[in-house]
Design a protein around this motif. Structure first.
Motif, PDB file in Angstrom:
ATOM      1  N   ASP A 205      -1.875   4.243   0.335  1.00  0.00           N
ATOM      2  CA  ASP A 205      -3.291   5.070   0.789  1.00  0.00           C
ATOM      3  C   ASP A 205      -3.318   6.254   0.391  1.00  0.00           C
ATOM      4  OD1 ASP A 205      -3.922   5.067   3.904  1.00  0.00           O
ATOM      5  OD2 ASP A 205      -2.560   6.904   3.385  1.00  0.00           O
ATOM      6  N   MET A 206      -4.408   6.647   0.691  1.00  0.00           N
ATOM      7  CA  MET A 206      -4.561   8.378  -0.233  1.00  0.00           C
ATOM      8  C   MET A 206      -4.367   9.447   0.367  1.00  0.00           C
ATOM      9  SD  MET A 206      -5.192   9.037  -2.710  1.00  0.00           S
ATOM     10  CE  MET A 206      -6.859   7.369  -3.733  1.00  0.00           C
ATOM     11  N   LYS A 207      -4.170   8.677   1.959  1.00  0.00           N
ATOM     12  CA  LYS A 207      -3.831  10.286   2.878  1.00  0.00           C
ATOM     13  C   LYS A 207      -2.318  10.608   2.236  1.00  0.00           C
ATOM     14  CE  LYS A 207      -2.814  11.426   7.515  1.00  0.00           C
ATOM     15  NZ  LYS A 207      -2.576  11.554   8.690  1.00  0.00           N
ATOM     16  N   THR A 208      -1.624   9.303   2.370  1.00  0.00           N
ATOM     17  CA  THR A 208      -0.061   9.767   1.734  1.00  0.00           C
ATOM     18  C   THR A 208       0.175  10.325   1.038  1.00  0.00           C
ATOM     19  OG1 THR A 208       0.739   7.452   3.354  1.00  0.00           O
ATOM     20  CG2 THR A 208       2.398   8.269   1.993  1.00  0.00           C
ATOM     21  N   ARG A 209      -0.702   9.615  -1.041  1.00  0.00           N
ATOM     22  CA  ARG A 209      -0.965   9.949  -1.899  1.00  0.00           C
ATOM     23  C   ARG A 209      -1.149  11.063  -2.196  1.00  0.00           C
ATOM     24  NH1 ARG A 209      -3.782   5.236  -4.300  1.00  0.00           N
ATOM     25  NH2 ARG A 209      -3.945   6.857  -6.131  1.00  0.00           N
TER      26      ARG A 209
END
Length: 240
Positions: free
Chosen positions: A79-83
């Motif tokens: 997940d890009m938001k988490t990363r």
């Protein structure tokens, strides 16, 4: 095969013959070790198939661990938001790190790319559960940090398996371990040991990137090996 008939609780057929690998197999192992690199900015957008990822995790899970405690867990992050949230933490800590070097070194430090958190198609956080195995673990009775050291062995296994698969891995360490706790919802006894960026790469450095960029260089092995005590260097055999 050695006679182990007196061993307690050893089931029939648990032992197998030991012996060296074939020349080709041995060469492959050493090649993986010698050509493994920490990857930062060479990731391709190609996704890592789940079947390949499973092989990497299986290799990591076959690492040795003191008392067979197997203290590791693996958190797969796509997940890009988490990363991005983790990258923001790393960038803030990176600024703190740059301030720790003198002017020339700080300038060189800031030119280095030290993470590929959003560039790689996959991140993996390898953690250590410091309660795994209970209060008393065989072999850990006098060296508590063997759980962390065992987890590091799992990290190395994953690195080497990834090299064999043509996959690059970058180890990001510029953060305080507790920085990741709320984002990854880590329980109190669990600590992050390695945050890894994982993905296919088009090319690798011929030697470690920090050596290629003249940040540091590999030490001579001859200066690091002793025999019997610290003041007695081991004499390496003559080549040829």
């Amino acid at each position: 095969m050695a006679d182990r008939s007196s061993d307690v609780d050893l089931a029939e057929g648990e032992l197998t013959a030991a012996g060296p690998f074939s020349e080709a197999e041995r060469a492959a192992v050493y090649r993986a070790i010698e050509t493994r690199r920490d990857v930062r900015g060479e990731f391709l957008p190609t996704e890592v198939p789940d079947a390949v990822l499973a092989r990497l995790l299986e290799a990591a899970h076959h690492a040795p661990s003191v008392g067979l405690m197997q203290p590791w867990n693996f958190i797969i992050l796509r997940d890009m938001k988490t990363r991005r949230a983790i990258r923001d933490i790393v960038m803030a800590r990176n600024a703190e790190a740059a301030a720790m070097f003198d002017d020339d070194r700080a300038a060189a430090y800031q030119r280095l790319k030290l993470e590929g958190i959003v560039d790689a198609p996959l991140n993996i956080c390898i953690t250590c559960d410091r309660t795994r195995g209970g209060k008393v673990v065989l072999g850990r009775t006098h060296q508590r940090d063997t759980d962390l050291l065992s987890t590091a062995c799992a990290v190395q296994n994953l690195f080497l398996a990834a090299r064999a698969e043509g996959i690059g891995v970058g180890w990001v360490s510029i953060f305080e371990p507790d920085d990741l706790r709320p984002i990854l919802q880590l329980p109190d006894p669990v600590v992050p040991v390695a945050y890894l960026c994982v993905g296919y790469v088009e090319a690798l450095f011929r030697r470690p990137e920090l050596e290629a960029r003249r940040w540091s260089k590999r030490l001579a092995l001859e200066d690091l090996v002793f025999e019997e005590s610290w003041d007695r260097p081991w004499r390496f055999p003559e080549e040829g």
